[in-house]
Each structure stands twice: as C-alpha cells, then as structure tokens.
Motif scaffolding. Sequence first.
Motif, mmCIF file in Angstrom:
data_model
loop_
_atom_site.group_PDB
_atom_site.id
_atom_site.type_symbol
_atom_site.label_atom_id
_atom_site.label_comp_id
_atom_site.label_asym_id
_atom_site.label_seq_id
_atom_site.Cartn_x
_atom_site.Cartn_y
_atom_site.Cartn_z
ATOM 1 N N ASP A 201 21.757 50.856 77.428
ATOM 2 C CA ASP A 201 21.306 50.311 78.701
ATOM 3 C C ASP A 201 20.323 49.172 78.458
ATOM 4 O O ASP A 201 19.748 49.037 77.373
ATOM 5 C CB ASP A 201 20.635 51.399 79.540
ATOM 6 N N GLY A 202 20.078 48.376 79.494
ATOM 7 C CA GLY A 202 19.109 47.300 79.381
ATOM 8 C C GLY A 202 19.683 46.069 78.707
ATOM 9 O O GLY A 202 20.899 45.899 78.596
ATOM 10 N N TYR B 141 15.449 45.164 73.047
ATOM 11 C CA TYR B 141 14.057 45.538 72.776
ATOM 12 C C TYR B 141 13.789 45.414 71.284
ATOM 13 O O TYR B 141 14.713 45.373 70.466
ATOM 14 C CB TYR B 141 13.744 46.955 73.263
ATOM 15 N N TYR C 165 25.242 44.715 77.964
ATOM 16 C CA TYR C 165 24.706 43.532 78.636
ATOM 17 C C TYR C 165 25.553 42.301 78.338
ATOM 18 O O TYR C 165 25.808 41.478 79.222
ATOM 19 C CB TYR C 165 23.268 43.286 78.206
#
Length: 259
Positions: A78-79, A82, A101
């Motif tokens: 997800d996202g 990072y 993504y």
Amino acid sequence: MFPKPKLRLELRDVCHKSTSLFLKNFDSSKDFAELVETVLTRLYSIPDHKDVSTTGPIPAHTMIPGTRSVTLILRDMDGVAYTTGTDLDSDHKEIHLSLSYLNHVASQKPGYSARTEILGVVCHELVHCFQWNGNGTCNGGLIEGIADWVRLNAGYIPPHWKREAGKSWDSGYQNTGYFLDWIEKSRGIGSVYKINQALCNKEYKNDKFWDHLFGKDVGSLWKEYAESLKKSKEEESDSHGDPNLKMQIRIKKEVEGHD
C-alpha cells in the motif's frame, strides 16, 4: 567530492506488470547514481559567500550523514514509498517503492511522464537517506518539506502541485517544499542548506530554531509567505486586459521563482 554509497536494486516480483514499467523508465546503473548526486548537491553544496544573495552566516564545516548503502526495493504494498534503515544499522538505507502505486503512474496527465514521476519519488526518498533530522526530534512536516524542496528544484514536479499557503507551514510535502523555496529566495541562497545543517546532532526546538537562523519565528515567516502569494495573485488579477503589465508580472515571477 561527495561520498558514493553502494547502490542496490531488489525486484520482489519480476512478473508484476509494474516491474517492466519501472525498468523501461528507470536506468538503474545511471539514474540511481545521478539522483544521489542531485540530492547531495542540493543539500550539501556550500553557498558562495561572494554571491550577494547568499544568506549568512554559513556553517564553517559541512556535515554529511555517513550513509554507506541504499537499496531500492520494488514490492507490492500500500502507499507510494517509504525509507528506513536496515536491520544491520542506520547507515544502510532501504527505499521501498510500491508496485501497486506504479500501476497508476502509466496514466499520468499529458506532458507528465511515468519516468518523471518515478524519478521524482525516488529523488524524494533519497533525501531521507541523506538529510539530518535533529537526532529524531525534527518536525515531520519539515523533514518531508525538505525532501519535496529537493524534488521541486530537481524539476520533477507533478501536475497537481500548487504554490499555496492554505494549510499550516508544517503540513509537509509540496506545501512545505514551496514554503522553503520562498525562504531560499527571500532569505538568501543557502537557507535550506543552513536549515539542514542546523539539524545535525542538535535537537529541534520550534520556538528557537527559526529565530536563530532567520531572526523570526516560523509563524511570522509563514504569514509573510502567505501575504506574498496573495500579493502575487492580486497583481496578476490587476494585469488582466493590459498586455504590457501582464508581461511585466510574468517576468517578475520568473525572476523570483513563482509559478
């Protein structure tokens, strides 16, 4: 001469359709190293004291984190992305980039390519590998704002970014990035360099940090920034119907670095 950390690429799912998209738009042997150089140049190039636009005083010695390696990991998650230290120690960094993504990157707006977005995201995350953070005490919005300031100045600007002051100064990302860009232009070249250096091995204290560097608290700086944006919009509105005045406003904005 900047340090040259070991760079690694790890593909967790070579059959994922976004893996091929990434490899078509990112030259691992060339782009990775160039992005590291871009980040280090913008964070750690010592301003020229002879330049009248250079803010002072500049730290006597430039301190750069001892990052020894960066591993870029593509995986389904997800996202967006990072950055973290490895289990070995914090001098070895990992950037995790979401394959999910990247599925959405292929359908960007006209004039904005998947390659530009990939380079921009990796650039942002690389800043986290090399910036100072006040021994973990720095305001998170400032940390993310510095990363997007570097991305902004490297030219990887998404179409949805806007120079605005509708939120607090520390809401992070492009909102704080544009604020820092204004500080760099209004308070002198080297301002972001000074901010980053001030976060080296020192705790961040919001009530003292900004006043020490620029003679004003961050709330006053943010208000001044918001007023500059309002003035710019009013000037643009007043220029409607007057082509000569409109041209003058456009030239003024280009000189000052506004959109």
